[in-house]
Write a protein that holds these residues in place. Structure first.
Motif, PDB file in Angstrom:
ATOM      1  N   TYR A   1       0.827  -1.209   0.000  1.00  0.00           N
ATOM      2  CA  TYR A   1       0.000   0.000   0.000  1.00  0.00           C
ATOM      3  C   TYR A   1       0.865   1.265   0.000  1.00  0.00           C
ATOM      4  O   TYR A   1       0.555   2.255  -0.666  1.00  0.00           O
ATOM      5  CB  TYR A   1      -0.927   0.005   1.223  1.00  0.00           C
ATOM      6  N   ARG A   2       1.961   1.236   0.773  1.00  0.00           N
ATOM      7  CA  ARG A   2       2.829   2.402   0.819  1.00  0.00           C
ATOM      8  C   ARG A   2       3.468   2.652  -0.541  1.00  0.00           C
ATOM      9  O   ARG A   2       3.596   3.793  -0.989  1.00  0.00           O
ATOM     10  CB  ARG A   2       3.904   2.212   1.893  1.00  0.00           C
ATOM     11  N   ALA A   3       3.886   1.557  -1.209  1.00  0.00           N
ATOM     12  CA  ALA A   3       4.470   1.726  -2.540  1.00  0.00           C
ATOM     13  C   ALA A   3       3.447   2.287  -3.523  1.00  0.00           C
ATOM     14  O   ALA A   3       3.745   3.196  -4.320  1.00  0.00           O
ATOM     15  CB  ALA A   3       5.030   0.378  -3.035  1.00  0.00           C
ATOM     16  N   GLN A   4       2.202   1.757  -3.475  1.00  0.00           N
ATOM     17  CA  GLN A   4       1.156   2.280  -4.347  1.00  0.00           C
ATOM     18  C   GLN A   4       0.841   3.743  -4.029  1.00  0.00           C
ATOM     19  O   GLN A   4       0.632   4.570  -4.927  1.00  0.00           O
ATOM     20  CB  GLN A   4      -0.111   1.440  -4.221  1.00  0.00           C
ATOM     21  N   TYR A   5       0.832   4.058  -2.724  1.00  0.00           N
ATOM     22  CA  TYR A   5       0.559   5.446  -2.332  1.00  0.00           C
ATOM     23  C   TYR A   5       1.644   6.396  -2.832  1.00  0.00           C
ATOM     24  O   TYR A   5       1.354   7.477  -3.348  1.00  0.00           O
ATOM     25  CB  TYR A   5       0.430   5.532  -0.820  1.00  0.00           C
ATOM     26  N   LEU A   6       2.897   5.984  -2.673  1.00  0.00           N
ATOM     27  CA  LEU A   6       3.980   6.837  -3.140  1.00  0.00           C
ATOM     28  C   LEU A   6       3.945   7.009  -4.657  1.00  0.00           C
ATOM     29  O   LEU A   6       4.203   8.101  -5.191  1.00  0.00           O
ATOM     30  CB  LEU A   6       5.332   6.248  -2.699  1.00  0.00           C
ATOM     31  N   GLN A   7       3.616   5.936  -5.378  1.00  0.00           N
ATOM     32  CA  GLN A   7       3.521   6.048  -6.828  1.00  0.00           C
ATOM     33  C   GLN A   7       2.387   6.998  -7.236  1.00  0.00           C
ATOM     34  O   GLN A   7       2.558   7.855  -8.098  1.00  0.00           O
ATOM     35  CB  GLN A   7       3.290   4.653  -7.421  1.00  0.00           C
ATOM     36  N   LYS A   8       1.235   6.822  -6.577  1.00  0.00           N
ATOM     37  CA  LYS A   8       0.104   7.716  -6.886  1.00  0.00           C
ATOM     38  C   LYS A   8       0.411   9.156  -6.504  1.00  0.00           C
ATOM     39  O   LYS A   8       0.055  10.105  -7.212  1.00  0.00           O
ATOM     40  CB  LYS A   8      -1.150   7.229  -6.141  1.00  0.00           C
ATOM     41  N   LEU A   9       1.098   9.326  -5.377  1.00  0.00           N
ATOM     42  CA  LEU A   9       1.471  10.671  -4.944  1.00  0.00           C
ATOM     43  C   LEU A   9       2.418  11.327  -5.946  1.00  0.00           C
ATOM     44  O   LEU A   9       2.296  12.521  -6.250  1.00  0.00           O
ATOM     45  CB  LEU A   9       2.119  10.608  -3.560  1.00  0.00           C
ATOM     46  N   ALA A  10       3.350  10.552  -6.482  1.00  0.00           N
ATOM     47  CA  ALA A  10       4.260  11.107  -7.486  1.00  0.00           C
ATOM     48  C   ALA A  10       3.497  11.514  -8.744  1.00  0.00           C
ATOM     49  O   ALA A  10       3.753  12.583  -9.335  1.00  0.00           O
ATOM     50  CB  ALA A  10       5.347  10.078  -7.819  1.00  0.00           C
ATOM     51  N   GLU A  11       2.536  10.673  -9.156  1.00  0.00           N
ATOM     52  CA  GLU A  11       1.751  11.027 -10.342  1.00  0.00           C
ATOM     53  C   GLU A  11       0.935  12.290 -10.115  1.00  0.00           C
ATOM     54  O   GLU A  11       0.913  13.194 -10.961  1.00  0.00           O
ATOM     55  CB  GLU A  11       0.829   9.857 -10.700  1.00  0.00           C
ATOM     56  N   VAL A  12       0.248  12.362  -8.966  1.00  0.00           N
ATOM     57  CA  VAL A  12      -0.571  13.550  -8.673  1.00  0.00           C
ATOM     58  C   VAL A  12       0.304  14.793  -8.560  1.00  0.00           C
ATOM     59  O   VAL A  12      -0.048  15.877  -9.031  1.00  0.00           O
ATOM     60  CB  VAL A  12      -1.384  13.325  -7.391  1.00  0.00           C
ATOM     61  N   THR A  13       1.475  14.618  -7.918  1.00  0.00           N
ATOM     62  CA  THR A  13       2.379  15.767  -7.787  1.00  0.00           C
ATOM     63  C   THR A  13       2.848  16.256  -9.148  1.00  0.00           C
ATOM     64  O   THR A  13       2.923  17.469  -9.407  1.00  0.00           O
ATOM     65  CB  THR A  13       3.586  15.380  -6.924  1.00  0.00           C
TER      66      THR A  13
ATOM     67  N   ARG B   1       2.084  19.849 -10.662  1.00  0.00           N
ATOM     68  CA  ARG B   1       3.196  20.709 -11.057  1.00  0.00           C
ATOM     69  C   ARG B   1       3.012  21.204 -12.495  1.00  0.00           C
ATOM     70  O   ARG B   1       3.245  22.369 -12.802  1.00  0.00           O
ATOM     71  CB  ARG B   1       4.519  19.956 -10.911  1.00  0.00           C
ATOM     72  N   ALA B   2       2.579  20.281 -13.374  1.00  0.00           N
ATOM     73  CA  ALA B   2       2.328  20.685 -14.760  1.00  0.00           C
ATOM     74  C   ALA B   2       1.191  21.699 -14.846  1.00  0.00           C
ATOM     75  O   ALA B   2       1.252  22.678 -15.601  1.00  0.00           O
ATOM     76  CB  ALA B   2       2.009  19.453 -15.617  1.00  0.00           C
ATOM     77  N   ARG B   3       0.154  21.496 -14.014  1.00  0.00           N
ATOM     78  CA  ARG B   3      -0.964  22.438 -14.019  1.00  0.00           C
ATOM     79  C   ARG B   3      -0.541  23.809 -13.501  1.00  0.00           C
ATOM     80  O   ARG B   3      -0.920  24.844 -14.065  1.00  0.00           O
ATOM     81  CB  ARG B   3      -2.097  21.870 -13.159  1.00  0.00           C
ATOM     82  N   GLU B   4       0.240  23.793 -12.416  1.00  0.00           N
ATOM     83  CA  GLU B   4       0.723  25.069 -11.891  1.00  0.00           C
ATOM     84  C   GLU B   4       1.617  25.783 -12.910  1.00  0.00           C
ATOM     85  O   GLU B   4       1.554  27.011 -13.070  1.00  0.00           O
ATOM     86  CB  GLU B   4       1.500  24.835 -10.591  1.00  0.00           C
ATOM     87  N   MET B   5       2.460  25.028 -13.609  1.00  0.00           N
ATOM     88  CA  MET B   5       3.311  25.633 -14.629  1.00  0.00           C
ATOM     89  C   MET B   5       2.478  26.211 -15.769  1.00  0.00           C
ATOM     90  O   MET B   5       2.749  27.309 -16.277  1.00  0.00           O
ATOM     91  CB  MET B   5       4.279  24.579 -15.171  1.00  0.00           C
ATOM     92  N   GLU B   6       1.424  25.484 -16.152  1.00  0.00           N
ATOM     93  CA  GLU B   6       0.542  25.999 -17.208  1.00  0.00           C
ATOM     94  C   GLU B   6      -0.164  27.276 -16.772  1.00  0.00           C
ATOM     95  O   GLU B   6      -0.272  28.246 -17.539  1.00  0.00           O
ATOM     96  CB  GLU B   6      -0.477  24.924 -17.582  1.00  0.00           C
TER      97      GLU B   6
END
Length: 318
Positions: A30-42, A46-51
């Motif tokens: 679960y922690r690995a899945q959470y970290l992966q999802k967190l990286a994707e959302v981040t 980040r792309a949205r903020e840059m846009e």
């Protein structure tokens, strides 16, 4: 799930250890899945903020270009208005010079006419000369003089020429226009307005609309009032307000602010309102509290160790 039952271990403990290992593996997944999802959302955020940042920069650049264009159009309009005023001033000057020349000519003609009439009108200065120039036969026959005067009065009443003259040509009476005489003698303030001497007014609707479009609208004004030059910055102001607080007072104040934000978020959630600014501020204050509680003692201990290793400071240092 299975585990060997070794000597000295109860079945309950073996089953408990087995389930504990399984839960540990599940938490790791679960922690690995959470970290992966967190990286994707981040990355997405980040792309949205840059846009958004690029869009804001483009909007600012467009507004600045529009503002510079408005300033350029305003300068062109002022130059055109100044040139038009210069041309109109020259036209008015030429018209005024022509008007003054005409007035001067009229005054000269009036003075020459007055000089001519002064020789014909009988006054106290030339009365003797005017009477001496009258023939003697007019005084000998009274009837003839009466008849002559009567005929003169009849000619005056008939309005022929508006005046009568004797045999010597002396002007005895005259019909005078009072307003015209006042205007000639300087009694009138000015001449009546005449259409032939007015400058024509041109109605240009397109020019008036274009000039009215140069006005600065309320949305073009600055959003915030400029700060005074001698005012302290935000960091200096915070140091003035919270510099005298101890660490415990700072933590208590931080707790109060977090509680206030939580109550506000709960009230907004009841009415179905979502405030991103409040949520972001709450997250930042919560992260600050976690860092102050967990890493604060470690940092203080590290500073104390470094100070002990460095030794005592020389006297006179702050």
């Amino acid at each position: 799930l299975a585990a060997p039952l070794r000597p000295g271990l109860s079945p309950y403990y073996v089953e408990f250890a087995c389930w504990e290992r399984q839960m540990r593996e599940i938490r790791r997944c679960y922690r690995a899945q959470y970290l992966q999802k967190l990286a994707e959302v981040t990355e997405i955020e980040r792309a949205r903020e840059m846009e958004l940042h690029q869009r804001e920069l483009e909007e600012r650049r467009r507004r600045k270009q529009a503002h510079l264009q408005r300033i350029g159009e305003d300068m062109k309009r002022r130059a055109i208005l100044k040139d038009r005023q210069r041309v109109e001033a020259k036209v008015n000057e030429a018209v005024e010079m022509a008007r003054r020349s005409k007035i001067k000519r009229r005054r000269l003609y009036w003075l020459r006419r007055m000089e001519t009439l002064s020789r014909l009108i009988a006054s106290s200065g030339n009365l003797d000369d005017a009477l001496a120039a009258i023939p003697a036969d007019l005084f000998e026959a009274g009837s003839r003089s009466i008849a002559a005067s009567a005929s003169g009065e009849s000619m005056m009443s008939s309005g022929v020429g508006g005046s009568s003259s004797s045999s010597t040509g002396v002007l005895l009476s005259r019909n005078v226009s009072i307003p015209f005489l006042l205007r000639q003698l300087g009694g009138a303030k000015g001449y009546p307005q005449q259409r032939s001497r007015r400058l024509p007014h041109v109605d240009n609707v397109q020019r008036e609309i274009k000039e009215s479009s140069y006005d600065i609208l309320p949305e073009d004004e600055p959003r915030f009032e400029p700060e005074p030059a001698d005012a302290p910055s935000a960091r200096e102001r915070a140091a003035q307000l919270y510099g005298v607080f101890t660490e415990e007072e700072k933590l208590a104040l931080l707790e109060q602010k977090i509680d206030m934000l939580k109550r506000k978020m709960e009230e907004d959630e009841k009415v179905g309102k979502l405030d991103q600014i409040t949520q972001r501020l709450h997250d930042e204050l919560e992260a600050t509290r976690i860092v102050a509680r967990d890493e604060g003692p470690a940092q203080a201990a590290g500073k104390a160790t470094a100070r002990a290793a460095r030794g005592a400071d020389p006297a006179g240092l702050p």
